[in-house]
Design an enzyme around this catalytic site. Structure first.
Site, mmCIF file in Angstrom:
data_model
loop_
_atom_site.group_PDB
_atom_site.id
_atom_site.type_symbol
_atom_site.label_atom_id
_atom_site.label_comp_id
_atom_site.label_asym_id
_atom_site.label_seq_id
_atom_site.Cartn_x
_atom_site.Cartn_y
_atom_site.Cartn_z
ATOM 1 C CG ASP A 78 -2.988 40.718 -28.900
ATOM 2 O OD1 ASP A 78 -3.133 41.940 -29.035
ATOM 3 O OD2 ASP A 78 -1.917 40.196 -28.565
ATOM 4 C CB CYS A 119 -6.121 43.056 -23.086
ATOM 5 S SG CYS A 119 -7.714 42.289 -22.625
ATOM 6 C CG ASP A 120 -2.678 39.894 -25.000
ATOM 7 O OD1 ASP A 120 -3.648 39.785 -24.231
ATOM 8 O OD2 ASP A 120 -2.344 38.999 -25.785
ATOM 9 C CE LYS A 121 1.310 42.109 -27.349
ATOM 10 N NZ LYS A 121 0.015 41.446 -27.415
ATOM 11 C CB CYS A 191 -8.969 35.018 -23.500
ATOM 12 S SG CYS A 191 -9.737 35.984 -24.821
ATOM 13 C CD GLU A 442 -0.216 37.438 -29.660
ATOM 14 O OE1 GLU A 442 0.125 37.780 -28.516
ATOM 15 O OE2 GLU A 442 -1.379 37.121 -29.947
ATOM 16 C CB SER A 468 -1.534 33.892 -29.008
ATOM 17 O OG SER A 468 -2.513 33.854 -28.006
#
Length: 556
Positions: A78, A119-121, A191, A442, A468
């Site tokens: 992202d 990570c995110d998704k 992160c 985002e 985010s």
């Protein structure tokens, strides 16, 4: 064994010949076949170490008598996708990941799965796949990045984006920006703050789909390798006991996850992902329940961007289980639920003490008596919108100001960095929702620009897109219905007074019903921004943010 459908019997002789071509022995084929879903790639910092995690999982599976077989899942960074067309391709990968994992798992007859995301998704996509497939599954993520250090202070990616805004405001030099650039992301891993990836990895523990430490052990710690070996061994127990994801991810497990979301101060993206995962598990999770749970659940953690602590600090303080144990002191969790450890929630968290009351506040001394996420409603968002209240400064909890309206993210950023946004304004970014984007981008760039320009305590931002986990301030997203389907956010005009009251969970524009009806009669749908490829198909099938942006076949 389920895998007998591809390994045993006369009819399966051709199948076995193909296993021979892969180099698998007869001895291996007699064992349960465990799919290891590897999200390793060389473009996402949180995924560059997953090859080592996968090798450790393979060893654990083999040690416990299984046949490990690796296959891939995609992921988008992202941070790298932020602020350009790439961000349209972030949320949409969640469904690609779930679909592709389903396809490979169903086509090859696995007895169990070990998901290796980070990570995110990628995390929610694999949780969706696990719920949909419902064969024994355990998760082990790649782990969080260590925090960077700039001039003796811990920093993370959110500070990097805000530094760009500070340069635009003239309060930071290019030399100082360069120092941030070199130091804020010092290792591999997701992160280092309580951003979306770490939020979802922590909530994977809470849901019961990951082992202790899944959400918090830093990526560079050898303890993470040991965790991966244990995950490989644990899947063999789950297969033997036939403990499946839907046995674990029950309605009560999702309530636990929402409560812990409030206590940890997770990313607002969790309010998209939890309903989508629940949908695949056959659980109806309405985000409206969030305010009730928030009223009952104290916020115990202020990790970056809400505060000065990071995932490594949460890990040292006792991790997710220690926070759960704090909540359990007031009986706020369901503790009799089975988990992927083979034990119940109560058994998992017993004796997990809080080692640092500055990182994890004791339940009798919380940051706030209410949780970290709030769902707002009003004539601007009749279905709902979401804000990370734990990252909002006190003076912005109640705010009124004139709307500054933009029909895309880029125009808003130009105005912010051009000094056209002033204290008191309410920035409205629309036509960036699931359908309107398409892809629900985002808005870290505009929120970071607002913070970097010194306006974080005086300007709000409202969007039908999303934020985010690195965003902070009065950042209100997931406005539903979105502008692309004629939601009220499409009717806002420059200068309209927007009233935000987070404690009372309301958001309204001070425009009469008669005027809104007049504007609605004149509103016309916009032409789609994208008309070809996957994004076009996604736009046709995606639902609204308040439903988790799940995909449904359009009704004829």
């Amino acid at each position: 064994m389920k895998s007998d459908s591809v390994k045993a019997g006369t009819q399966q002789a051709p199948h076995r010949s193909l296993f021979n071509a892969l180099g698998y022995t007869e001895e291996e084929r007699r064992r349960p076949m465990i799919g290891i879903v590897s999200s390793y790639n060389e473009i996402v910092p949180g995924h560059m170490n997953l090859d080592k995690i996968v090798e450790a999982v393979k060893m654990g599976v083999a040690m416990a008598g299984g046949m490990p077989v690796v296959f891939p899942a995609i992921a988008v960074c992202d941070g790298i996708a932020m602020g350009h067309i790439g961000m349209k391709y972030s949320l949409v990968t969640r469904d690609l990941i779930a679909d592709s994992t389903e396809a490979v798992a169903m086509a090859h007859g696995f007895d169990g799965l070990v998901m290796v995301p980070n990570c995110d998704k990628n995390v929610p996509g694999l949780l969706m796949a696990a719920a949909r497939l419902n064969i024994p599954t355990v998760f082990v993520s790649g782990g969080p990045m260590l925090a960077g250090r700039v001039k003796g202070e811990k920093k993370s990616l959110s500070a990097m984006f805000e530094a760009v805004g500070s340069v635009a405001a003239g309060t930071m030099s290019l030399e100082e920006l360069s120092e941030f650039e070199e130091k804020v992301c010092p290792t591999c891993g997701s992160c280092s703050g309580m951003y979306t990836a770490n939020s979802m990895n922590c909530l994977t523990e809470v849901l019961g789909m990951g082992l202790k430490g899944n959400g918090t052990i830093p990526a560079v710690y050898s303890e993470r390798i040991r965790l991966a070996k244990h995950a490989g061994m644990k899947i063999m127990e789950l297969v033997e006991r036939d403990i499946k994801p839907r046995d674990i991810m029950t309605e009560k497990a999702f309530i636990n996850a929402l409560r812990m979301d409030m206590a940890l101060g997770c990313s607002t993206n969790s309010m998209l992902h939890l309903p989508a995962i629940a949908y695949e598990a056959g659980v109806d999770l309405n985000v409206d329940i969030a305010n009730k749970l928030s009223a009952e659940t104290p916020n115990l953690c202020h990790l970056a961007p809400a505060g000065p602590t990071y995932m490594e600090d949460l890990n040292e303080a006792g991790g997710v289980y220690a926070v759960m144990n704090e909540l359990n002191k007031k009986n706020l969790l369901y503790t009799d639920l089975i988990t992927a450890t083979g034990k119940t929630v109560g058994e998992n968290i017993a004796g997990c003490i809080n080692r640092d009351p500055e990182v994890i506040r004791p339940i009798d001394n919380p940051y706030s008596k209410t949780g970290g996420i709030a769902v707002l409603k009003g004539n601007l968002a009749p279905d709902s919108c979401v804000v990370k209240r734990s990252a909002v400064v006190p003076e912005m909890m109640v705010h009124e100001g004139p709307a500054r309206v933009f029909d895309c993210e880029e125009d808003a950023i130009d105005a912010i960095k051009g000094g056209k946004i002033v204290a008191g304004d309410v920035v409205v970014i629309r036509y960036e929702g699931p359908k309107g984007g398409p892809g629900m981008r985002e808005m870290l760039n505009p929120t970071s620009a607002i913070a970097g320009m010194g306006l974080g305590s005086s300007v709000a931002l409202i969007t039908d897109g999303r934020f985010s986990g690195a965003s902070r301030g009065a950042s209100i997203g997931h406005v539903s219905p979105e502008a692309a389907v004629g939601g009220p956010i499409a009717l806002v005009e420059e200068g309209d007074i927007i009233s935000i009251n987070i404690p009372e969970n309301t958001i309204n524009m001070k425009v009469s019903d008669e005027e809104l009806a007049k504007r609605r009669s004149l509103w016309q749908p916009r032409e789609p921004k994208v008309t070809t490829g996957y994004l076009s198909r996604y736009r046709e099938m995606v639902t609204s943010g308040n439903r988790g942006a799940i995909l449904e076949i359009p009704k004829k």
